[in-house]
Design an enzyme around this catalytic site. Structure first.
Site, short mmCIF file in Angstrom:
data_model
loop_
_atom_site.label_atom_id
_atom_site.label_comp_id
_atom_site.label_asym_id
_atom_site.label_seq_id
_atom_site.Cartn_x
_atom_site.Cartn_y
_atom_site.Cartn_z
N MET A 32 0.98 -1.20 0.00
CA MET A 32 -0.08 -0.03 0.01
C MET A 32 0.98 1.16 0.13
O MET A 32 0.50 2.33 0.26
CB MET A 32 -0.83 -0.17 1.36
CG MET A 32 -2.04 -1.37 1.28
SD MET A 32 -3.50 -0.90 2.20
CE MET A 32 -2.83 -0.77 3.74
N ALA A 34 4.14 3.89 1.04
CA ALA A 34 4.81 4.32 2.15
C ALA A 34 6.04 3.33 2.45
O ALA A 34 6.13 2.63 3.62
CB ALA A 34 3.84 4.48 3.37
N HIS A 39 9.77 -3.44 2.91
CA HIS A 39 9.36 -3.68 1.68
C HIS A 39 10.47 -4.05 0.96
O HIS A 39 10.58 -4.63 -0.22
CB HIS A 39 8.74 -2.53 1.08
CG HIS A 39 7.35 -2.13 1.84
ND1 HIS A 39 7.47 -1.14 2.66
CD2 HIS A 39 6.02 -2.87 1.86
CE1 HIS A 39 5.93 -1.13 3.25
NE2 HIS A 39 5.35 -2.04 2.59
N GLY A 149 4.85 -9.86 3.89
CA GLY A 149 5.84 -9.79 5.24
C GLY A 149 4.91 -10.56 6.14
O GLY A 149 3.88 -10.68 6.20
N GLN A 155 -2.66 -12.07 8.11
CA GLN A 155 -2.95 -11.73 6.64
C GLN A 155 -2.52 -12.79 5.92
O GLN A 155 -2.85 -13.30 4.65
CB GLN A 155 -2.50 -10.50 6.42
CG GLN A 155 -2.44 -10.01 4.77
CD GLN A 155 -1.98 -8.65 4.53
OE1 GLN A 155 -2.69 -7.63 4.48
NE2 GLN A 155 -0.89 -8.46 4.13
N VAL A 178 11.27 -7.22 9.52
CA VAL A 178 12.37 -6.63 9.62
C VAL A 178 12.38 -5.62 10.81
O VAL A 178 11.13 -4.91 10.88
CB VAL A 178 12.68 -5.68 8.27
CG1 VAL A 178 14.09 -4.60 8.47
CG2 VAL A 178 12.96 -6.62 7.19
N SER A 187 7.19 -0.60 10.10
CA SER A 187 5.67 -0.33 9.47
C SER A 187 5.38 0.89 9.16
O SER A 187 6.04 1.95 9.63
CB SER A 187 4.64 -0.95 10.79
OG SER A 187 3.42 -0.40 10.64
O1 PAF Z 1 -0.18 -5.59 3.68
C1 PAF Z 1 -0.46 -4.76 2.91
O2 PAF Z 1 0.28 -3.76 2.54
C2 PAF Z 1 -2.00 -4.76 2.15
O3 PAF Z 1 -2.71 -5.35 3.27
C3 PAF Z 1 -1.90 -5.66 0.92
C4 PAF Z 1 -1.53 -7.03 1.03
C5 PAF Z 1 -1.06 -4.94 -0.29
C6 PAF Z 1 -3.31 -5.50 0.36
O4 PAF Z 1 -3.79 -4.44 0.31
#
Ligand code: PAF
Length: 285
Positions: A32, A34, A39, A149, A155, A178, A187
């Site tokens: 998403m 940021a 990442h 992650g 999730q 991390v 985060s």
């Molecule tokens: O973890 C995230 O950044 C979001 O939940 C994802 C998996 C990109 C779905 O919008």
């Protein structure tokens, strides 16, 4: 090769088709935005597993249970694109909401039991939004591999399950969390924390360490391990706990007898910022 920027699902599908016809493996890193070092670590893992690394940036409205949270979510597109270029991403997918949710969209993806407890209970509809958008991203990008992650542990479990249940031909890879040198899990939401909230946020990792320590000392009763973590975080009255639990790594249900694979999992608010973290009891940090 210059990094490509793609805005439409049609262009993404066309590129996926071309890459697949050329025999190249595609890895997708859904985000998403940021972006931070967490990442970048996902991109590195993706790079080891594919010829092409694609990263999507889409702040998915349907996974926010609070419109104020959605409005405030950090949007740092230019900086994100620079990070992607430096990390060697081949293509960035930046759709708008109309691309991901065509007008009148009525279809969503719901994972039942796995999505019900923990963050599912605390954030009604959240995992329906996640499952729906991740399914769309996987269908549009047709990656061979997708990397997520482990910080978002539930999730990841939900995504693994939907891929299995919907027979999607993609390998889901979990990437280790991390952490900052003091243990705070990276985060995008950490950018909301001022100095004092940043210090308070360490209560989450400390509660996980408390449960992992008790496990290392021989405690196996799930409720006793949960009590260790819960009392550790309760010592920080400025932190408001959503849940602390010790759960089975696959089913996400509280364990009676913990094993090294059991996971301590916590969600709490520091001021207005909701943070989550987790730790496998047998592999602390
Ligand atoms: O973890 C995230 O950044 C979001 O939940 C994802 C998996 C990109 C779905 O919008």
């Amino acid at each position: 090769m210059a990094m490509e920027r793609i805005d439409t699902t049609a262009a993404l599908q066309a590129l996926a088709h071309a890459e697949r016809c050329a025999g190249r493996r595609i890895a997708l890193v859904p985000t998403m935005g940021a972006l931070h070092a967490g990442h970048v670590s996902l991109v590195k893992i993706a790079r080891e597993r594919a010829d092409r690394v694609w990263l999507s940036i889409f702040v998915n409205p349907t996974q926010f249970d609070d419109p104020r949270d959605l409005a405030a979510y950090p949007r740092t597109l230019e900086a994100d694109l620079a990070i992607c270029r430096d990390a060697g991403v081949d293509a960035v997918f930046t759709p708008d909401a109309a691309q991901m949710y065509p007008a009148g969209a009525q279809t969503s993806v719901e994972v039942d039991e796995l999505a019900a407890p923990l963050c599912g209970a605390a954030r009604p509809g959240h995992f329906r939004g996640v499952a729906t958008v991740v399914t769309k991203l996987l269908v549009a990008a047709q990656p061979h591999v997708a990397v997520f992650g482990e910080k978002d542990y539930q999730q990841l479990a939900v995504i693994r399950r939907l891929v299995r249940d919907l027979l999607l031909p993609v390998e889901i890879v979990g990437a280790p969390t991390v952490r900052e040198p003091d243990g705070l899990a990276l985060s995008s939401r950490n950018s909301y924390l001022d100095k004092s909230a940043r210090a308070s946020a360490l209560a989450l990792v400390e509660s996980l360490r408390a449960a992992a320590r008790a496990f290392a000392q021989g405690e196996r009763r799930g409720d006793a391990l949960t009590a260790e973590g819960a009392s550790s975080i309760a010592a920080h009255p400025e932190v408001s706990v959503d849940y602390f639990a010790v759960v089975d790594a696959v089913a996400m249900q509280p364990v009676v007898d913990a094993t090294p694979e059991s996971v301590g999992i916590v969600a709490a608010r520091v001021g207005k910022t909701r943070l989550i973290d987790n730790m496998v009891l047998g592999q602390p940090e």
